[in-house]
Write a protein that holds these residues in place. Structure first.
Motif, short mmCIF file in Angstrom:
data_model
loop_
_atom_site.label_atom_id
_atom_site.label_comp_id
_atom_site.label_asym_id
_atom_site.label_seq_id
_atom_site.Cartn_x
_atom_site.Cartn_y
_atom_site.Cartn_z
N GLN A 76 29.16 34.76 20.22
CA GLN A 76 28.99 34.01 21.46
C GLN A 76 30.34 33.63 22.04
OE1 GLN A 76 26.69 30.44 20.97
NE2 GLN A 76 26.72 29.91 23.14
N ALA A 77 31.26 33.20 21.17
CA ALA A 77 32.61 32.86 21.63
C ALA A 77 33.33 34.09 22.16
CB ALA A 77 33.40 32.23 20.49
N GLU A 78 33.10 35.23 21.54
CA GLU A 78 33.75 36.46 22.00
C GLU A 78 33.31 36.83 23.42
OE1 GLU A 78 34.50 41.12 20.68
OE2 GLU A 78 33.25 39.81 19.46
N ALA A 79 32.03 36.65 23.71
CA ALA A 79 31.54 36.94 25.05
C ALA A 79 32.21 36.03 26.09
CB ALA A 79 30.02 36.77 25.10
N ALA A 80 32.35 34.76 25.76
CA ALA A 80 33.01 33.83 26.68
C ALA A 80 34.49 34.14 26.80
CB ALA A 80 32.80 32.39 26.20
N TRP A 81 35.10 34.57 25.70
CA TRP A 81 36.52 34.96 25.73
C TRP A 81 36.74 36.17 26.64
CZ3 TRP A 81 38.20 39.55 22.98
CH2 TRP A 81 39.59 39.75 22.97
N ARG A 82 35.85 37.16 26.55
CA ARG A 82 35.97 38.34 27.42
C ARG A 82 35.76 37.95 28.88
NH1 ARG A 82 36.54 42.86 24.62
NH2 ARG A 82 35.86 42.89 22.42
N ALA A 83 34.81 37.06 29.12
CA ALA A 83 34.57 36.61 30.49
C ALA A 83 35.78 35.87 31.06
CB ALA A 83 33.34 35.70 30.53
#
Length: 350
Positions: free
Chosen positions: A155-162
Motif C-alpha cells: 500500500q505504501a509502495e502505491a502511494a510512493w509511486r503516485a
C-alpha cells in the motif's frame, strides 16, 4: 507443567481446518467472556542502572501491555501463557552449544516512519555485524552496512509511486531516521551504502553495570537467583529491560540464557501475545512488556516492546517497539544470527 511439556506444546503444529479453528475460537471467546483477568501495571521510575553492551542499541519505552491472546498448539486452541513460553525457551536454549573462540552476531536495525508529506510509510534499515572474542585481550570486529530505505508495504509502495517514486527524502534537523553516514543529516536515501569494517580494543567483551565491569562472560551468573542479584537495586521494569538486553545482545553461555528466561518467567508485567511474524518474516512466540527506559524514537505516543522468540531453539528473533494504540511498528532489531564459532570472517578478510 515442566519445561519439556512446554516445549512439546510450543512446537510447530499442522494447520487446522477452518471448521476446527472457528469452533475453537468460539469456545475460547466464551471462556474469556466468563472470566477476564485484568492485570494491573505499576509504572516504576526509570532506573539509573544501565546495561551497556558493545555495539548494541538500547530498546525503547513501553507504556502498555496487551492481555494474553490465543495460540494454536497441537490441533487445539489454548490461551498463550508467558510463563509457558519462557520456560520452553529456557529448555530449548540450554541445549545449544556455547563453545567457540568468537561470538558472532548479525543484526538488522530498522525504523518505520512517514515520508515528509505523511502520505506513506518508509522502512529504513542497516545491518550491524559484530564478532566478539572469548579472549578479552583480542580485538572485537564490526561491520555496518546501510541497507537503504523503501516503502514499508504494498500500500505504501502505491502511494510512493503516485508521489513520483522519490529516491531521497528531506526532513531537516529532526529526522526520524537511523543515524548513518549515508548523505547529509536530515536526508534519508533509498540507495544502499558501502560496508564499513573496523575493529576496536575498547568495545571488546564487556558489560558495565553501575560501575562494576565484567570483562569475561563466564563471570555472569547461570541461575535466575544469581542474575537477580547481579541486577540488584533496580525496579521490576528495569530488571526486565536488563534481562532482555542480555538475551538479545550479550555473548553469554547457554545456561545463562536459560537462567535469563526463567527469571523473566517470574517477573510481573510480561504478557504473551501468541504466535507472531517478525520483520524478517519468521514465525515465533511473542511477549510484550513495559519498558522503564527512555524511548529511542521520535514517536510521541504510547509504545510497548515486543520480544519474538524462536520456540525451536529458544533464541530471540527480534525486539520491536510498537504503537500501543494500533500496533504500528516504529523501530526494531532483528537477529539474523547469533552463534559461538571458531571462525571470524571479518578478521580473515583483513
Amino acid at each position: 507443567m515442566d519445561d519439556y511439556q512446554a516445549v512439546r506444546e510450543l512446537l510447530p503444529a499442522p494447520p487446522l481446518s477452518p471448521e476446527v479453528e472457528r469452533a475453537g475460537r468460539e469456545r475460547l471467546a466464551g471462556a474469556f467472556a466468563q472470566e477476564r483477568v485484568r492485570r494491573g501495571r505499576k509504572i516504576a521510575r526509570r532506573s539509573a542502572l544501565g546495561l551497556v553492551l558493545a555495539g548494541a542499541a538500547a530498546v525503547a519505552l513501553l507504556t502498555g501491555v496487551l492481555p494474553d491472546r490465543p495460540v494454536v498448539t497441537h490441533g487445539a486452541v489454548a490461551p498463550a501463557n508467558a510463563n509457558r513460553i519462557l520456560l520452553a525457551a529456557a529448555t530449548s536454549v540450554a541445549a545449544t552449544s556455547d563453545s567457540g573462540a568468537w561470538w558472532g552476531s548479525k543484526l538488522i536495525d530498522g525504523r518505520e516512519f512517514y515520508d515528509p508529506g505523511h502520505r506513506y510509510l518508509l522502512r529504513q534499515t542497516k545491518s550491524v555485524e559484530s564478532w566478539i572474542p572469548a579472549d578479552p585481550e583480542t580485538r572485537t570486529w564490526y561491520r555496518e552496512t546501510y541497507l537503504g530505505a523503501a516503502p514499508a508495504s504494498s500500500q505504501a509502495e502505491a502511494a510512493w509511486r503516485a508521489a513520483g517514486a522519490p529516491t531521497s527524502w528531506t526532513y531537516g534537523k529532526n529526522a526520524p531516521d537511523l543515524i548513518t553516514d549515508e548523505g547529509p543529516p536530515g536526508v534519508v536515501r533509498a540507495a544502499r551504502g558501502k560496508p564499513w569494517t573496523f575493529s576496536s580494543e575498547d568495545w571488546d567483551f564487556r558489560i558495565v553495570l553501575a560501575g562494576k565491569p565484567l570483562t569475561r562472560m563466564n563471570e555472569v551468573p547461570e541461575t535466575p537467583e544469581g542474575l537477580r542479584a547481579l541486577f540488584s537495586g533496580v525496579d521490576d521494569q528495569a530488571l526486565v529491560d536488563d534481562v532482555v538486553r542480555l538475551l538479545v545482545y550479550a555473548p553469554v553461555t547457554s545456561e545463562t540464557r536459560a537462567a535469563a528466561y526463567r527469571l523473566l518467567a517470574s517477573m510481573p508485567g510480561v504478557s504473551a501475545v501468541g504466535q507472531q511474524t517478525d520483520t524478517l518474516g519468521r514465525t515465533g512466540q511473542a511477549l510484550e512488556y513495559q519498558s522503564g527506559e527512555f524511548a529511542f524514537t521520535e514517536y510521541a505516543g504510547r509504545t510497548r516492546n515486543r520480544l519474538v522468540i524462536d520456540p525451536a531453539t529458544g533464541m530471540p528473533l527480534s525486539i520491536e517497539t510498537r504503537d500501543t494504540a494500533d500496533g504500528r511498528l516504529l523501530r526494531f532489531t532483528a537477529i539474523q544470527e547469533s552463534v559461538w564459532t571458531d571462525d571470524n570472517p571479518l578478521k580473515e578478510q583483513k
